[in-house]
Write a protein that holds these residues in place. Structure first.
Motif, PDB file in Angstrom:
ATOM      1  N   ALA A  23       0.799  -1.235   0.000  1.00 45.16           N
ATOM      2  CA  ALA A  23       0.000   0.000   0.000  1.00 45.16           C
ATOM      3  C   ALA A  23       0.830   1.283   0.000  1.00 45.16           C
ATOM      4  N   SER A  24       1.933   1.315   0.750  1.00 51.05           N
ATOM      5  CA  SER A  24       2.712   2.572   0.799  1.00 51.05           C
ATOM      6  C   SER A  24       4.012   2.491   0.010  1.00 51.05           C
ATOM      7  N   LEU A  25       4.105   1.550  -0.916  1.00 59.77           N
ATOM      8  CA  LEU A  25       5.386   1.361  -1.609  1.00 59.77           C
ATOM      9  C   LEU A  25       5.413   1.956  -3.013  1.00 59.77           C
ATOM     10  N   ASP A  26       6.621   2.334  -3.440  1.00 56.07           N
ATOM     11  CA  ASP A  26       6.788   2.815  -4.811  1.00 56.07           C
ATOM     12  C   ASP A  26       6.898   1.610  -5.765  1.00 56.07           C
ATOM     13  N   ALA A  27       6.903   1.905  -7.063  1.00 59.70           N
ATOM     14  CA  ALA A  27       6.840   0.839  -8.068  1.00 59.70           C
ATOM     15  C   ALA A  27       8.017  -0.133  -7.948  1.00 59.70           C
ATOM     16  N   LEU A  28       9.203   0.399  -7.678  1.00 55.91           N
ATOM     17  CA  LEU A  28      10.393  -0.445  -7.576  1.00 55.91           C
ATOM     18  C   LEU A  28      10.221  -1.472  -6.457  1.00 55.91           C
ATOM     19  N   ASN A  29       9.800  -0.979  -5.280  1.00 53.85           N
ATOM     20  CA  ASN A  29       9.658  -1.884  -4.138  1.00 53.85           C
ATOM     21  C   ASN A  29       8.441  -2.798  -4.260  1.00 53.85           C
ATOM     22  N   ARG A  30       7.408  -2.342  -4.992  1.00 52.25           N
ATOM     23  CA  ARG A  30       6.274  -3.244  -5.252  1.00 52.25           C
ATOM     24  C   ARG A  30       6.758  -4.474  -6.030  1.00 52.25           C
ATOM     25  N   ARG A  31       7.673  -4.222  -6.983  1.00 54.76           N
ATOM     26  CA  ARG A  31       8.199  -5.350  -7.773  1.00 54.76           C
ATOM     27  C   ARG A  31       9.007  -6.306  -6.896  1.00 54.76           C
ATOM     28  N   VAL A  32       9.742  -5.743  -5.920  1.00 54.40           N
ATOM     29  CA  VAL A  32      10.510  -6.619  -5.014  1.00 54.40           C
ATOM     30  C   VAL A  32       9.550  -7.493  -4.213  1.00 54.40           C
ATOM     31  N   VAL A  33       8.438  -6.900  -3.751  1.00 57.30           N
ATOM     32  CA  VAL A  33       7.471  -7.670  -2.963  1.00 57.30           C
ATOM     33  C   VAL A  33       6.841  -8.769  -3.820  1.00 57.30           C
ATOM     34  N   VAL A  42      -2.494 -16.016   1.909  1.00 57.55           N
ATOM     35  CA  VAL A  42      -3.754 -15.281   1.768  1.00 57.55           C
ATOM     36  C   VAL A  42      -3.377 -13.815   1.779  1.00 57.55           C
ATOM     37  N   GLY A  43      -3.853 -13.061   0.774  1.00 60.63           N
ATOM     38  CA  GLY A  43      -3.439 -11.665   0.693  1.00 60.63           C
ATOM     39  C   GLY A  43      -4.568 -10.724   0.326  1.00 60.63           C
ATOM     40  N   ILE A  44      -4.415  -9.481   0.750  1.00 58.51           N
ATOM     41  CA  ILE A  44      -5.304  -8.398   0.309  1.00 58.51           C
ATOM     42  C   ILE A  44      -4.410  -7.449  -0.479  1.00 58.51           C
ATOM     43  N   PHE A  45      -4.749  -7.256  -1.746  1.00 61.49           N
ATOM     44  CA  PHE A  45      -3.914  -6.415  -2.605  1.00 61.49           C
ATOM     45  C   PHE A  45      -4.801  -5.405  -3.304  1.00 61.49           C
ATOM     46  N   HIS A  46      -4.797  -4.171  -2.836  1.00 60.05           N
ATOM     47  CA  HIS A  46      -5.614  -3.166  -3.514  1.00 60.05           C
ATOM     48  C   HIS A  46      -5.069  -2.855  -4.901  1.00 60.05           C
ATOM     49  N   ASP A  47      -3.739  -2.979  -5.034  1.00 54.55           N
ATOM     50  CA  ASP A  47      -3.094  -2.706  -6.303  1.00 54.55           C
ATOM     51  C   ASP A  47      -3.389  -3.863  -7.273  1.00 54.55           C
ATOM     52  N   GLU A  48      -4.185  -3.575  -8.304  1.00 56.24           N
ATOM     53  CA  GLU A  48      -4.626  -4.654  -9.197  1.00 56.24           C
ATOM     54  C   GLU A  48      -3.479  -5.314  -9.945  1.00 56.24           C
ATOM     55  N   GLU A  49      -2.473  -4.499 -10.265  1.00 51.32           N
ATOM     56  CA  GLU A  49      -1.322  -5.039 -10.991  1.00 51.32           C
ATOM     57  C   GLU A  49      -0.609  -6.090 -10.136  1.00 51.32           C
ATOM     58  N   VAL A  50      -0.442  -5.757  -8.857  1.00 50.22           N
ATOM     59  CA  VAL A  50       0.206  -6.694  -7.935  1.00 50.22           C
ATOM     60  C   VAL A  50      -0.661  -7.947  -7.798  1.00 50.22           C
ATOM     61  N   GLU A 106      -2.879  -9.214  -9.842  1.00 49.35           N
ATOM     62  CA  GLU A 106      -2.838 -10.055 -11.041  1.00 49.35           C
ATOM     63  C   GLU A 106      -1.528 -10.813 -11.144  1.00 49.35           C
ATOM     64  N   ALA A 107      -0.443 -10.166 -10.662  1.00 51.48           N
ATOM     65  CA  ALA A 107       0.869 -10.823 -10.762  1.00 51.48           C
ATOM     66  C   ALA A 107       0.982 -12.008  -9.812  1.00 51.48           C
ATOM     67  N   VAL A 108       0.373 -11.929  -8.627  1.00 52.07           N
ATOM     68  CA  VAL A 108       0.664 -12.962  -7.614  1.00 52.07           C
ATOM     69  C   VAL A 108      -0.490 -13.912  -7.302  1.00 52.07           C
ATOM     70  N   ALA A 109      -1.746 -13.504  -7.571  1.00 50.59           N
ATOM     71  CA  ALA A 109      -2.876 -14.309  -7.107  1.00 50.59           C
ATOM     72  C   ALA A 109      -3.091 -15.552  -7.965  1.00 50.59           C
ATOM     73  N   SER A 110      -3.211 -16.702  -7.318  1.00 51.71           N
ATOM     74  CA  SER A 110      -3.590 -17.915  -8.042  1.00 51.71           C
ATOM     75  C   SER A 110      -5.100 -17.922  -8.228  1.00 51.71           C
ATOM     76  N   ARG A 111      -5.826 -17.402  -7.219  1.00 49.52           N
ATOM     77  CA  ARG A 111      -7.294 -17.352  -7.231  1.00 49.52           C
ATOM     78  C   ARG A 111      -7.740 -16.158  -6.419  1.00 49.52           C
ATOM     79  N   CYS A 112      -9.006 -15.752  -6.612  1.00 46.06           N
ATOM     80  CA  CYS A 112      -9.566 -14.683  -5.792  1.00 46.06           C
ATOM     81  C   CYS A 112     -10.744 -15.229  -4.989  1.00 46.06           C
ATOM     82  N   HIS A 113     -10.955 -14.662  -3.817  1.00 49.50           N
ATOM     83  CA  HIS A 113     -12.132 -14.989  -3.013  1.00 49.50           C
ATOM     84  C   HIS A 113     -12.893 -13.682  -2.786  1.00 49.50           C
ATOM     85  N   THR A 114     -14.115 -13.617  -3.302  1.00 56.75           N
ATOM     86  CA  THR A 114     -14.903 -12.396  -3.149  1.00 56.75           C
ATOM     87  C   THR A 114     -15.686 -12.454  -1.852  1.00 56.75           C
TER      88      THR A 114
END
Ligand SMILES: Nc1ncnc2c1ncn2[C@@H]1O[C@H](COP(=O)(O)OP(=O)(O)OP(=O)(O)O)[C@@H](O)[C@H]1O
Ligand SMILES: [Mg+2]
Length: 244
Positions: A185-195, A210-218, A220-228
């Motif tokens: 949530a508080s990271l810049d693009a470079l550090n988001r990529r590290v995470v 299990v994760g909560i990722f408001h950043d859609e790009e992140v 999409e990169a890491v989620a195997s599935r979503c739970h609504t």
């Protein structure tokens, strides 16, 4: 033999009672069921206030639940239900198998950033303090935390700097189940990529996430599935495959 999931949540219910508002009942989790296997990352999605962080705190055992089960099937073959576990069982599970990156770092006065991170490795079973500190330094450096800050207590760090200390703490020990509440949530693009890389490495090691990722790009990169998360009482939560 079918492999058990690492995490199996069944019909979990939680209602907050607001004592200062004449005991007003606020139902938040209305029968959540989900499971996560080794090497999988399940993303919790839903609008603000829908109970994502509440569920996460239940999964870490910080909040109790009113009904249902949170079964953690450990690599040692033992199963623990966090809803009915004793505090001792919960603490033991946290030490050996469960890691949680909350949105905010809880800082202790006078403990340096490096020690905050290394301490988690020691709690999780590392016996060599030098090795724990070296691994902490490696993670802080990957997360681009300036070396000048490593020896300082994180209390006065910026939001993003504190979050990176928190992330390093969450990833330093190999966990069977890793909980991430908006880790970028508080990271810049470079550090988001590290995470994103750290999450991929954890998945490759077999960690269930299990994760909560408001950043859609992140997400999409890491989620195997979503739970609504379900929005209204009596409607149960459902899982779906995220559209590619
Ligand atoms: N400790 C608490 N006591 C009373 N109500 C609470 C408590 N924690 C959360 N709530 C309420 O439960 C609901 C869900 O909150 P939660 O923080 O789980 O939402 P969220 O889905 O994580 O939202 P966001 O996307 O904004 O982080 C909210 O209406 C919140 O006010
Ligand atoms: Mg939240």
């Amino acid at each position: 033999m079918t492999k058990l999931p690492v995490l199996d949540v069944r019909a979990l219910r939680k209602t907050f009672t607001l004592h200062l508002r004449e005991g007003l009942q606020l139902p938040v989790l209305h029968g959540v069921s989900l499971s996560v296997h080794r090497g999988e990352c399940l993303a919790l999605v839903g609008p603000s206030g829908q109970g994502k962080s509440t569920l996460m705190k239940c999964l870490y055992g910080s909040y109790g639940a009113d009904a249902g089960e949170i079964l953690v099937h450990g690599a040692d073959g033992r199963t623990l239900d966090l809803v009915s576990a004793t505090p001792q069982q919960l603490l033991a599970l946290r030490r050996r198998a469960l890691a949680y990156v909350s949105q905010f770092l809880r800082v202790l006065p006078r403990v340096s950033a490096l020690e905050v991170v290394a301490e988690r490795a020691m709690t999780a079973g590392e016996t060599d303090e030098q090795r724990a500190r070296a691994r902490a330094a490696e993670l802080l450096s990957r997360l681009n935390l300036p070396q000048g800050l490593w020896g300082l207590p994180p209390a006065t760090f910026s939001g993003g700097e504190q979050q990176r200390v928190n992330i390093a703490r969450g990833f330093i020990a190999p966990a069977e189940l890793l909980l991430l509440d908006e880790p970028t949530a508080s990271l810049d693009a470079l550090n988001r990529r590290v995470v994103v890389q750290l999450i991929e490495e954890a998945k490759a090691r077999g960690t269930a996430i299990v994760g909560i990722f408001h950043d859609e790009e992140v997400r999409e990169a890491v989620a195997s599935r979503c739970h609504t998360m379900a929005s209204a009482p009596a409607v149960s939560s459902h899982e779906h495959k995220e559209a590619a």
